[in-house]
Motif scaffolding. Structure first.
Motif, PDB file in Angstrom:
ATOM      1  N   GLY A  84       0.791  -1.224   0.000  1.00  0.00           N
ATOM      2  CA  GLY A  84       0.000   0.000   0.000  1.00  0.00           C
ATOM      3  C   GLY A  84       0.822   1.272   0.000  1.00  0.00           C
ATOM      4  N   ARG A  85       2.139   1.144   0.045  1.00  0.00           N
ATOM      5  CA  ARG A  85       3.015   2.333   0.085  1.00  0.00           C
ATOM      6  C   ARG A  85       2.961   3.056  -1.258  1.00  0.00           C
ATOM      7  N   ARG A  86       2.911   4.378  -1.220  1.00  0.00           N
ATOM      8  CA  ARG A  86       2.891   5.185  -2.434  1.00  0.00           C
ATOM      9  C   ARG A  86       4.291   5.301  -3.003  1.00  0.00           C
ATOM     10  N   ILE A  87       4.425   5.050  -4.309  1.00  0.00           N
ATOM     11  CA  ILE A  87       5.687   5.241  -5.008  1.00  0.00           C
ATOM     12  C   ILE A  87       5.371   5.638  -6.444  1.00  0.00           C
ATOM     13  N   ARG A  88       6.180   6.505  -6.997  1.00  0.00           N
ATOM     14  CA  ARG A  88       5.987   6.945  -8.385  1.00  0.00           C
ATOM     15  C   ARG A  88       7.262   6.680  -9.166  1.00  0.00           C
ATOM     16  N   VAL A  89       7.094   6.088 -10.346  1.00  0.00           N
ATOM     17  CA  VAL A  89       8.207   5.767 -11.236  1.00  0.00           C
ATOM     18  C   VAL A  89       7.943   6.437 -12.580  1.00  0.00           C
ATOM     19  N   TRP A  90       8.989   7.061 -13.127  1.00  0.00           N
ATOM     20  CA  TRP A  90       8.877   7.717 -14.435  1.00  0.00           C
ATOM     21  C   TRP A  90       9.714   6.951 -15.448  1.00  0.00           C
ATOM     22  N   SER A  91       9.072   6.417 -16.452  1.00  0.00           N
ATOM     23  CA  SER A  91       9.738   5.836 -17.614  1.00  0.00           C
ATOM     24  C   SER A  91       9.823   6.947 -18.652  1.00  0.00           C
ATOM     25  N   ALA A  92      10.967   7.629 -18.702  1.00  0.00           N
ATOM     26  CA  ALA A  92      11.052   8.924 -19.381  1.00  0.00           C
ATOM     27  C   ALA A  92      11.257   8.838 -20.892  1.00  0.00           C
ATOM     28  N   ALA A  93      11.523   7.670 -21.398  1.00  0.00           N
ATOM     29  CA  ALA A  93      11.552   7.461 -22.857  1.00  0.00           C
ATOM     30  C   ALA A  93      10.880   6.117 -23.087  1.00  0.00           C
ATOM     31  N   SER A  94       9.579   6.095 -22.823  1.00  0.00           N
ATOM     32  CA  SER A  94       8.868   4.826 -22.635  1.00  0.00           C
ATOM     33  C   SER A  94       8.565   4.087 -23.920  1.00  0.00           C
ATOM     34  N   SER A  95       8.704   4.756 -25.059  1.00  0.00           N
ATOM     35  CA  SER A  95       8.444   4.105 -26.335  1.00  0.00           C
ATOM     36  C   SER A  95       7.066   3.442 -26.297  1.00  0.00           C
ATOM     37  N   SER A  96       6.982   2.166 -26.679  1.00  0.00           N
ATOM     38  CA  SER A  96       5.679   1.488 -26.765  1.00  0.00           C
ATOM     39  C   SER A  96       5.241   0.864 -25.452  1.00  0.00           C
ATOM     40  N   GLY A  97       5.887   1.214 -24.347  1.00  0.00           N
ATOM     41  CA  GLY A  97       5.361   0.902 -23.030  1.00  0.00           C
ATOM     42  C   GLY A  97       5.952  -0.287 -22.303  1.00  0.00           C
ATOM     43  N   GLU A  98       6.846  -1.031 -22.952  1.00  0.00           N
ATOM     44  CA  GLU A  98       7.362  -2.240 -22.312  1.00  0.00           C
ATOM     45  C   GLU A  98       8.076  -1.950 -20.992  1.00  0.00           C
ATOM     46  N   GLU A  99       8.881  -0.892 -20.954  1.00  0.00           N
ATOM     47  CA  GLU A  99       9.591  -0.553 -19.716  1.00  0.00           C
ATOM     48  C   GLU A  99       8.613  -0.166 -18.611  1.00  0.00           C
ATOM     49  N   ALA A 100       7.604   0.615 -18.954  1.00  0.00           N
ATOM     50  CA  ALA A 100       6.624   1.050 -17.958  1.00  0.00           C
ATOM     51  C   ALA A 100       5.853  -0.142 -17.389  1.00  0.00           C
ATOM     52  N   TYR A 101       5.411  -1.045 -18.256  1.00  0.00           N
ATOM     53  CA  TYR A 101       4.647  -2.188 -17.778  1.00  0.00           C
ATOM     54  C   TYR A 101       5.531  -3.195 -17.048  1.00  0.00           C
ATOM     55  N   SER A 102       6.791  -3.311 -17.438  1.00  0.00           N
ATOM     56  CA  SER A 102       7.719  -4.163 -16.687  1.00  0.00           C
ATOM     57  C   SER A 102       7.855  -3.645 -15.261  1.00  0.00           C
ATOM     58  N   SER A 103       8.017  -2.330 -15.116  1.00  0.00           N
ATOM     59  CA  SER A 103       8.107  -1.721 -13.792  1.00  0.00           C
ATOM     60  C   SER A 103       6.832  -1.966 -12.989  1.00  0.00           C
ATOM     61  N   ALA A 104       5.695  -1.830 -13.666  1.00  0.00           N
ATOM     62  CA  ALA A 104       4.414  -2.006 -12.982  1.00  0.00           C
ATOM     63  C   ALA A 104       4.251  -3.442 -12.477  1.00  0.00           C
ATOM     64  N   MET A 105       4.702  -4.415 -13.254  1.00  0.00           N
ATOM     65  CA  MET A 105       4.619  -5.813 -12.803  1.00  0.00           C
ATOM     66  C   MET A 105       5.422  -6.015 -11.520  1.00  0.00           C
ATOM     67  N   VAL A 106       6.627  -5.463 -11.508  1.00  0.00           N
ATOM     68  CA  VAL A 106       7.493  -5.605 -10.332  1.00  0.00           C
ATOM     69  C   VAL A 106       6.856  -4.926  -9.123  1.00  0.00           C
ATOM     70  N   ILE A 107       6.313  -3.729  -9.311  1.00  0.00           N
ATOM     71  CA  ILE A 107       5.737  -2.979  -8.189  1.00  0.00           C
ATOM     72  C   ILE A 107       4.476  -3.666  -7.660  1.00  0.00           C
TER      73      ILE A 107
END
Length: 270
Positions: free
Chosen positions: A102-125
């Protein structure tokens, strides 16, 4: 001159344009790329030369969104799920491990392209923290590629990039029109949002982040552009937050405002 040929002057015009708009430096070796990707725009407008296309672009004689089309065509978008996996190990074991559910954390994928990096991060979180107020923010200058990220549909050909337990938990097999593809599960997608952001311009009000990924994009920037981009981004990183670059990149000579933890991993002092 054939539409399949670009003169040095014409290439230099587009090289300067993409540098001014996106901070990207194109070498002479990229002439074929420019011809291949922009040649279709000449055919779309039935123009005979890249010079004519450039002049009409600059004098606003083409469709209003054409400049964005050029940016979309000339920006590189190679990415993978869990690319450079040690970074996701670090996210899981060093950043998230001390935090409770439940802890709040924000991650920025700053050159996210088609989203793979962002969704990879989301899976881990999500695997670590579950539901809560955490967010992954993905941004890119390329509007077309962000639309693909927002759709969150990927070919089954890349499913092998995702660890099996994440694949089973967070990826839904496509059916009917999406057969041969998988969809990122809604429980992840609600925590991930995408927005067009030009890192080479003043940043919008996007808040602060605990982790910023800026990976495999600075290789296309000059040193001066790297310095400007990083300086622009650092106020968005919380004290104690982590700044992560690609394995072929370094912030040596770019900024002295971050502490090197180990190659590619930096921390903002408290």
């Amino acid at each position: 001159m054939s539409a399949e040929t670009i003169s040095q002057k014409e290439f230099d015009q587009f090289r300067q344009l993409i540098f001014e708009q996106a901070g990207i430096t194109l070498s002479d070796a990229k002439k074929r790329l420019v011809v291949g990707r922009l040649g279709k725009r000449l055919r779309h407008y039935r123009l005979q030369s890249f010079g004519d296309y450039f002049n009409r672009l600059m004098s606003h004689q083409l469709e209003p969104q054409e400049l964005q089309v050029v940016i979309d065509q000339l920006t590189t978008n190679e990415t993978h799920f869990f690319r450079e996996p040690a970074h996701f190990d670090f996210l899981r074991e060093q950043v998230l491990a001390p935090l409770g559910p439940g802890r709040r954390i924000r991650v920025w994928s700053a050159a996210s392209s088609s989203g793979e990096e962002a969704y990879s991060s989301a899976m881990v979180i999500h695997d670590r923290l579950g539901e809560g107020t955490w967010e992954v923010f993905g941004s890119d200058i390329n509007r077309a590629i962000l639309q693909r990220a927002q759709r969150a549909v990927y070919s089954m050909n890349v499913a092998h990039e995702i660890p099996e337990h994440y694949l089973k938990r967070y990826c839904l097999k496509g059916v009917r029109s999406q057969e041969g593809a998988f969809l990122i599960a809604p429980e992840l997608r609600k925590h991930v949002r995408f927005e067009q952001v030009n890192l080479n311009a003043p940043l919008p009000n996007i808040g602060e982040f605990d982790v910023i990924f800026l990976r495999n994009v600075m290789i296309y920037f000059s040193l001066q552009t790297k310095q400007s981009v990083v300086a622009r981004m650092l106020p968005k990183l919380k004290p104690g937050g982590y700044f992560i670059v690609g394995h072929s990149e370094s912030l040596n000579g770019v900024t002295d405002s971050l502490e090197l933890i180990r190659p590619t991993l930096y921390r903002k002092p408290l």
